[in-house]
Write a protein that holds these residues in place. Structure first.
Motif, PDB file in Angstrom:
ATOM      1  N   ARG A   7      48.670  15.359  11.022  1.00  0.00           N
ATOM      2  CA  ARG A   7      48.567  14.386   9.880  1.00  0.00           C
ATOM      3  C   ARG A   7      47.725  14.853   8.549  1.00  0.00           C
ATOM      4  N   ASP A   9      48.196  14.220   5.533  1.00  0.00           N
ATOM      5  CA  ASP A   9      48.157  13.258   4.531  1.00  0.00           C
ATOM      6  C   ASP A   9      47.083  12.242   4.716  1.00  0.00           C
ATOM      7  N   GLN A  10      46.448  12.300   5.997  1.00  0.00           N
ATOM      8  CA  GLN A  10      45.256  11.514   6.453  1.00  0.00           C
ATOM      9  C   GLN A  10      43.973  12.220   6.354  1.00  0.00           C
ATOM     10  N   PRO A  76      41.264  12.646  11.548  1.00  0.00           N
ATOM     11  CA  PRO A  76      42.413  12.040  11.196  1.00  0.00           C
ATOM     12  C   PRO A  76      43.646  13.060  11.246  1.00  0.00           C
ATOM     13  N   SER A  80      44.990  11.845  14.571  1.00  0.00           N
ATOM     14  CA  SER A  80      45.734  10.569  13.697  1.00  0.00           C
ATOM     15  C   SER A  80      44.958   9.256  13.514  1.00  0.00           C
ATOM     16  N   SER A  81      43.664   9.341  13.516  1.00  0.00           N
ATOM     17  CA  SER A  81      42.804   8.568  13.522  1.00  0.00           C
ATOM     18  C   SER A  81      41.670   8.624  12.581  1.00  0.00           C
ATOM     19  N   PRO A  82      41.795   8.242  11.444  1.00  0.00           N
ATOM     20  CA  PRO A  82      40.574   8.654  10.380  1.00  0.00           C
ATOM     21  C   PRO A  82      39.300   7.690  10.576  1.00  0.00           C
ATOM     22  N   SER A 137      37.020   5.342  15.805  1.00  0.00           N
ATOM     23  CA  SER A 137      38.120   5.903  15.316  1.00  0.00           C
ATOM     24  C   SER A 137      38.950   6.486  16.373  1.00  0.00           C
TER      25      SER A 137
END
Length: 435
Positions: A7, A9-10, A76, A80-82, A137
């Motif tokens: 991810r 983008d994150q 992130p 997938s968890s910023p 997170s």
């Protein structure tokens, strides 16, 4: 997991992980300077004040600094968890860790309790903030993501390592100074190296080695079961170590679990080396060589650790050797391999996101092999010279310190040069700055 599963983008702003990466080599450089200043006495035993200062400059200043920065980026992108408010959290954690490491090392070197107490507050605050932010997170992360559980276990191991470290630190700054037993220190080291560092390297390797080095995937049994097995063995081993003086059963239990942990780590190293020998792209690669050095060092550490566990008598030189190869051979080499892959990739990624005009440099242009390959050789020579210096303290301490300083200064220069490429392209062709 493939590159398409990342991810990107994150990803947090470039400055969030980069401040950790750019700071870390200078703590190792400071450690090399301290080694040269103190001379052979610095390697008298693992309990000497200078050795404790050296150890924490490397483990907190270099290893933890880069690993926390990497997690700020990996949570992130990989899980997938910023982390919430990454600039604020990253800046605060970086500042507290920097000041705390300097205070702790100075406190050990000068045997100065007020500095040690200040360091405990600074480091305790920094790690508490990071563990809370990263823990939240990971709590929100998708449990089906295979990257999540190794990261959770590594974070829990970091929490235990910090708690043990604070307990030992408090005992050294109070009337109970010196009462911290060798067992508590051994547990602090085991949770730090085998739990925090080992599980994090393992969790990252399961994804980045096949992805970036184009190797076959790790076996499913290893990616699913090895990290939980090692994590479960650590508390049982710690309990056996603490209760061993009371009953021989616990000695047997601690020894058996030490073998289990050693075999698990050896299996990880051997499988990694085998997968790397089967990679689809057989061109020379500096990051690959650093990973191979890390895995070979891990195998040597397993042999030394089991020899110390089962051989009768005391072997202070072997204890120092084990610590050196764990820090500089295994952990530091793996981090070199990750930094030389991650930093040029992040430089390219953030240049791409900044909509910079013109042709972007590729990763090899950002960090060419002509600059990274010499540092691989210098790092290897430094590792050998430190080994010789441990066996024959005296003259060899000084060339070992000089080579260590050259190696980490070279790393710092390479990382700074990559950031300079980023800044130059941004300043020359920026359309919409976001930093």
């Amino acid at each position: 997991m493939s590159a398409s599963d990342l991810r990107l983008d994150q990803a947090p702003p470039f400055t969030v992980p980069l401040r950790f990466f750019l700071t870390a080599p200078w703590f190792a450089l400071l450690a090399a300077a301290l080694l040269a200043w103190q001379g052979p006495e610095a390697l008298a035993s693992r309990w000497s004040p200078t050795t404790l200062a050296l150890t924490h400059l490397f483990t907190l200043g270099f290893l933890a600094m880069t690993m926390l920065g990497a997690l700020m980026q990996l949570l992130p992108v990989l899980a997938s968890s910023p982390i919430a408010r990454p600039k604020l959290v990253g800046g605060a954690v970086h500042g507290l860790l920097t000041l705390g490491t300097l205070a702790l090392s100075a406190g050990f070197a000068a045997s100065h309790p007020p500095l040690l107490r200040a360091a405990l507050w600074l480091l305790g605050g920094g790690f508490a903030l990071f563990i809370a932010a990263a823990g939240w997170s990971l709590w929100r992360a998708d449990r089906a993501n295979p990257a999540v559980w190794p990261l959770r276990l590594a974070l829990m191991a970091l929490l235990v390592t910090v708690v043990f470290g604070i307990i030992i630190g408090i005992s050294r700054t109070t009337s109970a100074a010196g009462s911290a037993s060798a067992h508590w220190t051994d547990m602090h080291l085991a949770w730090g190296f085998l739990g925090w560092v080992g599980l994090l390297v393992m969790g990252v390797a399961f994804h980045v080695v096949p992805m970036f080095q184009l190797t076959p995937a790790y076996p499913a049994w290893m990616t699913r079961r090895l990290a939980p097995l090692l994590f479960a063995a650590l508390p049982a081993w710690s309990l056996g170590l603490l209760l061993a003086p009371q009953h021989s059963f616990f000695t047997v239990m601690a020894n058996a679990l030490a073998v289990v942990i050693g075999l698990g780590l050896a299996a990880f190293a051997i499988v990694t080396l085998r997968l790397q020998s089967q990679r689809r792209r057989q061109l020379p690669d500096v990051t690959l060589r650093f990973w191979q050095l890390a895995m070979t060092s891990l195998l040597a550490c397993v042999v030394m650790g089991l020899a110390l566990r089962f051989a009768p008598g005391n072997f202070p030189r072997l204890e120092l050797m084990l610590g050196t190869w764990l820090i500089a051979g295994f952990a530091s080499s793996a981090i070199h391999g990750m930094l030389y892959k991650i930093v040029p990739f992040l430089t390219w990624l953030h240049l791409h996101e900044q909509n910079v005009r013109g042709t972007l440099p590729n990763m090899k242009q950002i960090m060419p092999d002509t600059r990274t390959r010499p540092q691989l050789w210098i790092h290897g020579v430094a590792l050998l010279l430190v080994t010789v210096a441990i066996l024959h303290p005296g003259f060899w301490v000084y060339p070992a310190a000089a080579t260590l300083a050259l190696s980490y200064a070279w790393l710092g220069w390479n990382l700074s040069s990559a950031y300079a490429v980023f800044r130059r392209h941004v300043m020359e062709g920026l359309i919409n700055p976001k930093m």
